[in-house]
Design an enzyme around this catalytic site. Sequence first.
Site, PDB file in Angstrom:
ATOM      1  N   CYS A  82       0.820  -1.213   0.000  1.00 21.39           N
ATOM      2  CA  CYS A  82       0.000   0.000   0.000  1.00 21.39           C
ATOM      3  C   CYS A  82       0.861   1.273   0.000  1.00 21.39           C
ATOM      4  O   CYS A  82       1.509   1.545  -1.004  1.00 21.39           O
ATOM      5  CB  CYS A  82      -0.991  -0.048   1.158  1.00 21.39           C
ATOM      6  SG  CYS A  82      -2.426   1.004   0.877  1.00 21.39           S
ATOM      7  N   HIS A 127      -3.526  -5.758   2.516  1.00 22.05           N
ATOM      8  CA  HIS A 127      -3.158  -5.939   3.917  1.00 22.05           C
ATOM      9  C   HIS A 127      -3.712  -7.288   4.379  1.00 22.05           C
ATOM     10  O   HIS A 127      -4.495  -7.924   3.673  1.00 22.05           O
ATOM     11  CB  HIS A 127      -3.782  -4.840   4.779  1.00 22.05           C
ATOM     12  CG  HIS A 127      -3.409  -3.450   4.373  1.00 22.05           C
ATOM     13  ND1 HIS A 127      -2.158  -2.933   4.574  1.00 22.05           N
ATOM     14  CD2 HIS A 127      -4.132  -2.472   3.777  1.00 22.05           C
ATOM     15  CE1 HIS A 127      -2.127  -1.681   4.123  1.00 22.05           C
ATOM     16  NE2 HIS A 127      -3.312  -1.377   3.630  1.00 22.05           N
TER      17      HIS A 127
END
Length: 244
Positions: free
Chosen positions: A97, A200
């Site tokens: 990310c 994630h």
Amino acid sequence: MGGTADSTLVIGVLLPDALGTYSDSGNAVVLAQRARWRGIAARVLQITADVTPPTGCDIYVLGGGEDQAQVTATRWLQQHPALVGAMETSAVTLAVCAGFQILGRSMSDRSGHSYSGVGLIDVTTVPGPRRAVGQVITHCVIPGVGQLTGFENHRGISTVAASHVPLGRVVRGTGNGTPDAAGHLGDGVWTDRIVGTYLHGPVLARNPALADHLLTTATGRTLDPLDLPDQQALRRTYLQRSSR
Ligand code: GLN
């Protein structure tokens, strides 16, 4: 390892304080444990902003973070060119990310702030029309890795240059958020030394085959499969839940 006489695999968690919002440093724990289960000694180093980062790690991991932490992390990396050089030439890196965005050429955030990344990958990031939040499933392009599951929470959308391949093709969710010429959404990037993703989870806890890919790349060893029924059951649960 990594060409030294020491046979310990060293995993460096870069800026766990700034890029730790989503527990992505758990990726380092997964890598170390899966190495140890194969009889490979492994050590995890937490590399905080106040130290000169070691350049001899076999694997570096970067996680997600908020916009301001991301700016700080980018500046810190730019101030340590020897580390960026190691990531380019000797180590293997997993970047999630914000960490993935930072390794690219440039980023801009919601407040209109545009800045350069470290330029290890040909990726540019701009704010998307809305925040992408939720479960994601992709088909990973790395042979044998299969489907990836994770969750995403980001505003940035990333364009991966034609010279790179995205890590996965999005089945559900947003990922990079920019379709390719055929209209497919990709997630992340895969190069010989860098795996980038929006997922994630931590992503390696949910997708151990991706962890083993990184370990194989870093050690040059073929790894024996592990029989972990609990882990497999957890993975099935995530895949089922994510496809609802
Ligand atoms: N701040 C970045 C974005 O919103 C990254 C967010 C994250 O790491 N989850 O795109």
